[in-house]
Each structure stands twice: as structure tokens, then as C-alpha cells.
Design a protein around this motif. Sequence first.
Motif, PDB file in Angstrom:
ATOM      1  N   LYS A 137      33.175  56.145  56.976  1.00  0.00           N
ATOM      2  CA  LYS A 137      32.717  54.913  57.629  1.00  0.00           C
ATOM      3  C   LYS A 137      33.118  54.878  59.097  1.00  0.00           C
ATOM      4  N   VAL A 138      34.323  55.386  59.361  1.00  0.00           N
ATOM      5  CA  VAL A 138      34.912  55.308  60.698  1.00  0.00           C
ATOM      6  C   VAL A 138      35.441  56.697  61.063  1.00  0.00           C
ATOM      7  N   SER A 139      35.235  57.087  62.313  1.00  0.00           N
ATOM      8  CA  SER A 139      35.877  58.305  62.820  1.00  0.00           C
ATOM      9  C   SER A 139      36.824  57.915  63.940  1.00  0.00           C
ATOM     10  N   ILE A 140      38.032  58.442  63.878  1.00  0.00           N
ATOM     11  CA  ILE A 140      39.011  58.231  64.936  1.00  0.00           C
ATOM     12  C   ILE A 140      39.191  59.571  65.645  1.00  0.00           C
ATOM     13  N   ILE A 141      38.863  59.580  66.940  1.00  0.00           N
ATOM     14  CA  ILE A 141      39.001  60.779  67.754  1.00  0.00           C
ATOM     15  C   ILE A 141      40.301  60.661  68.531  1.00  0.00           C
ATOM     16  N   ILE A 142      41.223  61.570  68.292  1.00  0.00           N
ATOM     17  CA  ILE A 142      42.507  61.539  68.982  1.00  0.00           C
ATOM     18  C   ILE A 142      42.454  62.551  70.126  1.00  0.00           C
ATOM     19  N   PHE A 143      42.184  62.035  71.320  1.00  0.00           N
ATOM     20  CA  PHE A 143      42.141  62.890  72.503  1.00  0.00           C
ATOM     21  C   PHE A 143      43.566  63.162  72.962  1.00  0.00           C
ATOM     22  N   SER A 144      43.968  64.415  72.870  1.00  0.00           N
ATOM     23  CA  SER A 144      45.291  64.834  73.332  1.00  0.00           C
ATOM     24  C   SER A 144      45.089  65.927  74.369  1.00  0.00           C
ATOM     25  N   GLU A 145      46.153  66.368  74.965  1.00  0.00           N
ATOM     26  CA  GLU A 145      46.068  67.296  76.088  1.00  0.00           C
ATOM     27  C   GLU A 145      45.244  68.555  75.788  1.00  0.00           C
ATOM     28  N   LYS A 146      45.363  69.090  74.589  1.00  0.00           N
ATOM     29  CA  LYS A 146      44.677  70.353  74.285  1.00  0.00           C
ATOM     30  C   LYS A 146      43.440  70.169  73.400  1.00  0.00           C
ATOM     31  N   TYR A 147      42.953  68.943  73.262  1.00  0.00           N
ATOM     32  CA  TYR A 147      41.799  68.668  72.392  1.00  0.00           C
ATOM     33  C   TYR A 147      40.620  69.576  72.717  1.00  0.00           C
ATOM     34  N   VAL A 148      40.259  69.699  73.985  1.00  0.00           N
ATOM     35  CA  VAL A 148      39.064  70.477  74.326  1.00  0.00           C
ATOM     36  C   VAL A 148      39.286  71.985  74.313  1.00  0.00           C
ATOM     37  N   SER A 149      40.489  72.443  74.083  1.00  0.00           N
ATOM     38  CA  SER A 149      40.699  73.883  73.971  1.00  0.00           C
ATOM     39  C   SER A 149      40.259  74.392  72.602  1.00  0.00           C
ATOM     40  N   SER A 150      39.850  73.497  71.733  1.00  0.00           N
ATOM     41  CA  SER A 150      39.392  73.850  70.397  1.00  0.00           C
ATOM     42  C   SER A 150      37.886  73.638  70.279  1.00  0.00           C
ATOM     43  N   THR A 151      37.150  74.712  70.020  1.00  0.00           N
ATOM     44  CA  THR A 151      35.708  74.565  69.811  1.00  0.00           C
ATOM     45  C   THR A 151      35.445  73.761  68.537  1.00  0.00           C
ATOM     46  N   TRP A 152      36.364  73.835  67.577  1.00  0.00           N
ATOM     47  CA  TRP A 152      36.228  73.023  66.356  1.00  0.00           C
ATOM     48  C   TRP A 152      36.255  71.539  66.697  1.00  0.00           C
ATOM     49  N   CYS A 153      37.207  71.132  67.510  1.00  0.00           N
ATOM     50  CA  CYS A 153      37.286  69.721  67.898  1.00  0.00           C
ATOM     51  C   CYS A 153      36.011  69.291  68.602  1.00  0.00           C
ATOM     52  N   LEU A 154      35.506  70.130  69.486  1.00  0.00           N
ATOM     53  CA  LEU A 154      34.293  69.789  70.226  1.00  0.00           C
ATOM     54  C   LEU A 154      33.081  69.710  69.302  1.00  0.00           C
ATOM     55  N   ASP A 155      33.007  70.600  68.315  1.00  0.00           N
ATOM     56  CA  ASP A 155      31.908  70.536  67.346  1.00  0.00           C
ATOM     57  C   ASP A 155      32.048  69.310  66.448  1.00  0.00           C
ATOM     58  N   GLU A 156      33.287  68.963  66.073  1.00  0.00           N
ATOM     59  CA  GLU A 156      33.498  67.719  65.324  1.00  0.00           C
ATOM     60  C   GLU A 156      33.007  66.528  66.140  1.00  0.00           C
ATOM     61  N   LEU A 157      33.332  66.518  67.418  1.00  0.00           N
ATOM     62  CA  LEU A 157      32.918  65.428  68.301  1.00  0.00           C
ATOM     63  C   LEU A 157      31.401  65.280  68.313  1.00  0.00           C
ATOM     64  N   LEU A 158      30.683  66.398  68.405  1.00  0.00           N
ATOM     65  CA  LEU A 158      29.217  66.346  68.368  1.00  0.00           C
ATOM     66  C   LEU A 158      28.729  65.715  67.070  1.00  0.00           C
ATOM     67  N   GLN A 159      29.302  66.134  65.954  1.00  0.00           N
ATOM     68  CA  GLN A 159      28.889  65.599  64.651  1.00  0.00           C
ATOM     69  C   GLN A 159      29.229  64.113  64.529  1.00  0.00           C
TER      70      GLN A 159
END
Length: 191
Positions: free
Chosen positions: A84-106
Motif C-alpha cells: 500500500k505504501v512505499s517508504i524510500i530511505i534516501f541515504s548517502e549511498k542510496y544511488v550507488s546501488s542500481t537495485w535501489c534505483l530500479d526499486e525507485l522506478l518501480q
Amino acid sequence: MTSSDSSPEVLLSSASSSNSSSLPSQWSYDVFLSFRGEDTHYGFTGHLHSALHQKGINTFKDDKELRKGEEISPALLKAIEESKVSIIIFSEKYVSSTWCLDELLQILRCKESKQQKVVAVYYKVEPSTVRHQINSFELKTALAEHKDALKDDAKVQRWKTALKQAADLSGFHLQINENESKFIEEIVQEV
């Protein structure tokens, strides 16, 4: 529930009283947590997950260590779709992970297609850093070890657009010397 009752606000207000057995078939989870494990897994994200669980909020937190270059799994994409809800925790190294970025797109796709609620959490990073993609959020620097990902200009552009869209959402901002326990309580209260 009628169609007028299915707004994100109504879904959120019932989230704290629901558990997995009372969720409509469309939702398997109340909350999906998107985070960079290296930064927050055993600290902040672990404490947030526990606090949500203690309130009876069914929360998905991927505890598997992901290998570099591995694509996001269909099971993980499905967990995002069924939350129902997604919580995106933006931390210093969040964008160094392609997984995190793909999760963000989804997550943002589901926000549009399923009207899911998305909550941005800025964990010791400034929202403007995410929005303008500077410092640790500059993709070319953060993804330097993922050279293959950087060759896909269209995907990199989708990630940049998604970061800007997510940073434009209202959210919670934890600054460096703030009380994390109180901050977590505020997030749980919102959910």
C-alpha cells in the motif's frame, strides 16, 4: 470498500489496524522499505522496520545481500506492487546501488498506476541534494563501479527523472544530530 474509499489517505488510516490476513487481495504488505543496506540496514532501517512491526503494520524489508550487477528480482518487483505504501530511505549511498534505483522506478510506476502512497525519508542527506543530484547523489560518480549501467543512457535518464520526482514528494528529513527514535515514531505515526 467502494472506489471512493480507496484513496491513499483512507488506505493509510486503516493500515495500523490491519494485518496480513485482513489485507485486500491486492495488497500483501502495508509498507515496502526501499533502502541502501550498506548505509542503514542494521541501524535506522532495522529500527524503523521493528517499530512498524510492533504497531501491527505488515512491512516488507529485503534482507538478502545483493550481488553487484545482478538485476532486481521479479519477487522484489512484486512485493513493491503489492504494498500500500512505499517508504524510500534516501541515504548517502542510496544511488550507488542500481537495485535501489530500479526499486525507485518501480515504486513511482506503482504510485501512478495503483495510486500507492510514497513517503520519502531523507536520512542525513538534504532533500535538495537528491533533487539536484549533487554530491553523493550525482549518478556518474555514484555509479562509477557500474560502468555497464552508465552505458544505458535511457536508463540513467529514467533514474535521474525518478530521483527528481521522488525528491519533490513531501517527506521526513533527519538531520545529523537529531533523535532517531523520535524521528522513527513520527514516520510510524504517518503510516
